[in-house]
Design a protein around this motif. Sequence first.
Motif, PDB file in Angstrom:
ATOM      1  N   GLN A 114       4.316   8.804  -6.984  1.00 22.46           N
ATOM      2  CA  GLN A 114       5.033   8.128  -8.067  1.00 22.46           C
ATOM      3  C   GLN A 114       6.386   7.578  -7.629  1.00 22.46           C
ATOM      4  OE1 GLN A 114       3.292  10.801 -11.831  1.00 22.46           O
ATOM      5  NE2 GLN A 114       5.467  10.743 -11.397  1.00 22.46           N
ATOM      6  N   ALA A 115       7.122   8.384  -6.840  1.00 20.79           N
ATOM      7  CA  ALA A 115       8.457   7.968  -6.410  1.00 20.79           C
ATOM      8  C   ALA A 115       8.394   6.722  -5.529  1.00 20.79           C
ATOM      9  CB  ALA A 115       9.146   9.111  -5.665  1.00 20.79           C
ATOM     10  N   GLU A 116       7.434   6.710  -4.597  1.00 20.11           N
ATOM     11  CA  GLU A 116       7.313   5.557  -3.708  1.00 20.11           C
ATOM     12  C   GLU A 116       6.785   4.341  -4.465  1.00 20.11           C
ATOM     13  OE1 GLU A 116       8.743   5.423  -1.047  1.00 20.11           O
ATOM     14  OE2 GLU A 116       9.030   7.526  -0.545  1.00 20.11           O
ATOM     15  N   PHE A 117       5.941   4.582  -5.464  1.00 14.98           N
ATOM     16  CA  PHE A 117       5.477   3.444  -6.259  1.00 14.98           C
ATOM     17  C   PHE A 117       6.650   2.772  -6.974  1.00 14.98           C
ATOM     18  CE2 PHE A 117       4.264   1.389 -10.166  1.00 14.98           C
ATOM     19  CZ  PHE A 117       3.289   0.500  -9.721  1.00 14.98           C
ATOM     20  N   PHE A 118       7.499   3.573  -7.590  1.00 14.81           N
ATOM     21  CA  PHE A 118       8.652   3.015  -8.298  1.00 14.81           C
ATOM     22  C   PHE A 118       9.535   2.203  -7.351  1.00 14.81           C
ATOM     23  CE2 PHE A 118      13.133   3.974  -9.899  1.00 14.81           C
ATOM     24  CZ  PHE A 118      13.147   2.893 -10.760  1.00 14.81           C
ATOM     25  N   ALA A 119       9.787   2.740  -6.160  1.00 14.19           N
ATOM     26  CA  ALA A 119      10.647   2.042  -5.198  1.00 14.19           C
ATOM     27  C   ALA A 119       9.991   0.761  -4.678  1.00 14.19           C
ATOM     28  CB  ALA A 119      10.996   2.974  -4.038  1.00 14.19           C
ATOM     29  N   VAL A 120       8.708   0.826  -4.353  1.00 13.98           N
ATOM     30  CA  VAL A 120       7.989  -0.346  -3.829  1.00 13.98           C
ATOM     31  C   VAL A 120       7.841  -1.420  -4.912  1.00 13.98           C
ATOM     32  CG1 VAL A 120       5.736  -1.159  -3.004  1.00 13.98           C
ATOM     33  CG2 VAL A 120       6.763   0.889  -2.007  1.00 13.98           C
ATOM     34  N   ALA A 121       7.502  -0.985  -6.133  1.00 17.90           N
ATOM     35  CA  ALA A 121       7.370  -1.939  -7.239  1.00 17.90           C
ATOM     36  C   ALA A 121       8.711  -2.602  -7.531  1.00 17.90           C
ATOM     37  CB  ALA A 121       6.840  -1.233  -8.479  1.00 17.90           C
ATOM     38  N   SER A 122       9.794  -1.857  -7.377  1.00 20.46           N
ATOM     39  CA  SER A 122      11.128  -2.414  -7.612  1.00 20.46           C
ATOM     40  C   SER A 122      11.479  -3.459  -6.551  1.00 20.46           C
ATOM     41  CB  SER A 122      12.171  -1.292  -7.629  1.00 20.46           C
ATOM     42  OG  SER A 122      11.937  -0.402  -8.694  1.00 20.46           O
ATOM     43  N   GLU A 123      11.082  -3.222  -5.307  1.00 24.35           N
ATOM     44  CA  GLU A 123      11.275  -4.221  -4.255  1.00 24.35           C
ATOM     45  C   GLU A 123      10.617  -5.535  -4.674  1.00 24.35           C
ATOM     46  OE1 GLU A 123      10.679  -2.987   0.010  1.00 24.35           O
ATOM     47  OE2 GLU A 123       9.849  -1.211  -0.961  1.00 24.35           O
ATOM     48  N   TYR A 124       9.378  -5.431  -5.098  1.00 24.78           N
ATOM     49  CA  TYR A 124       8.598  -6.582  -5.550  1.00 24.78           C
ATOM     50  C   TYR A 124       9.330  -7.281  -6.694  1.00 24.78           C
ATOM     51  CZ  TYR A 124       4.096  -8.930  -6.803  1.00 24.78           C
ATOM     52  OH  TYR A 124       3.098  -9.832  -7.065  1.00 24.78           O
ATOM     53  N   SER A 165       0.807  -1.228   0.000  1.00 24.28           N
ATOM     54  CA  SER A 165       0.000   0.000   0.000  1.00 24.28           C
ATOM     55  C   SER A 165       0.836   1.273   0.000  1.00 24.28           C
ATOM     56  CB  SER A 165      -0.956   0.021   1.200  1.00 24.28           C
ATOM     57  OG  SER A 165      -0.235  -0.042   2.422  1.00 24.28           O
ATOM     58  N   TYR A 166       2.045   1.220   0.555  1.00 20.50           N
ATOM     59  CA  TYR A 166       2.908   2.397   0.585  1.00 20.50           C
ATOM     60  C   TYR A 166       3.248   2.864  -0.831  1.00 20.50           C
ATOM     61  CZ  TYR A 166       6.608   5.549   2.215  1.00 20.50           C
ATOM     62  OH  TYR A 166       7.378   6.666   2.477  1.00 20.50           O
ATOM     63  N   GLY A 167       3.160   1.947  -1.771  1.00 17.65           N
ATOM     64  CA  GLY A 167       3.407   2.295  -3.158  1.00 17.65           C
ATOM     65  C   GLY A 167       2.376   3.255  -3.722  1.00 17.65           C
ATOM     66  N   GLY A 168       1.249   3.388  -3.041  1.00 15.62           N
ATOM     67  CA  GLY A 168       0.209   4.305  -3.492  1.00 15.62           C
ATOM     68  C   GLY A 168       0.401   5.724  -2.992  1.00 15.62           C
ATOM     69  N   THR A 169       1.491   5.982  -2.264  1.00 13.10           N
ATOM     70  CA  THR A 169       1.743   7.310  -1.701  1.00 13.10           C
ATOM     71  C   THR A 169       1.971   8.348  -2.792  1.00 13.10           C
ATOM     72  OG1 THR A 169       2.798   6.257   0.219  1.00 13.10           O
ATOM     73  CG2 THR A 169       3.191   8.621  -0.107  1.00 13.10           C
TER      74      THR A 169
END
Length: 261
Positions: free
Chosen positions: A219-229, A213-217
């Motif tokens: 664009q920058a956090e989405f990129f970082a969270v999606a990259s973790e995944y 859910s933090y990826g929805g904060t």
Amino acid sequence: MIFVGIAFVILIGFAIFALRKLKTKKADKCPKHWHDLLLKHVDFYTNLSSKQQNQFQKRMMLFLSEVNIEGIQLELQELDSVLIAASAVIPVFGFPEWHYTNLSGVLLYPDNFNSDYEFGSKKENRIIAGMVGTGRLEKQMILSKKALYHGFSNAHDKSNTAIHEFVHLIDKMDGETDGVPEYIMKHAYTIPWLKLIHKEIEAIHNNKSDIRSYGGTNQAEFFAVASEYFFENPKLMKRKHPELFNMLQKSFQLTPNTLRT
């Protein structure tokens, strides 16, 4: 006077050459037992071929020769450095000549910290596990040791704080931390990437996504969270988010063989 000037220039040139040789030598040496540590703790490394593992080790040592790691109120352990260096190399393994020019040091805290960089047991709001510094902490990264180890304790949980922060640095290489990593992403992908981000963030907000859910904060956090995944569980991302997986695979320049999908 001219002779003295020429001699000085030659001396400076020799000193620079010697330092470069020393640095290269330092960057090329990796303790043999680190291979076993990496096999035990870093799943990404385990999936690499022997040749790639050797390259990975050299990249780690280069990183450690360029970036200072400091323990804050803790004695730095060997595995701390191994995991931090591995976290740095994983997202840029597809770029052989990569250097984190926007990072000079990593500060390792014992635990999570608050916005005032306090981590004592009596401090409030200690919810930050890692961050890329700004202002007086420009070119510094702060990581929680607890979060660092947790990120590698479960190889497939889609969460790794250290990788998350290094992805922010990659994003920041073009001057802005905005979720559009122009330094690694081809210009033709920018608009499709932005459309994909907004689509995925909307799914997160509607509870229709398994992306954290933090990826929805933003664009920058989405990129970082999606990259973790992407780095933690590429096989699952490829199945559940094929479009996102393909975009990240192209951007990070990693082959299916490297990811073992």
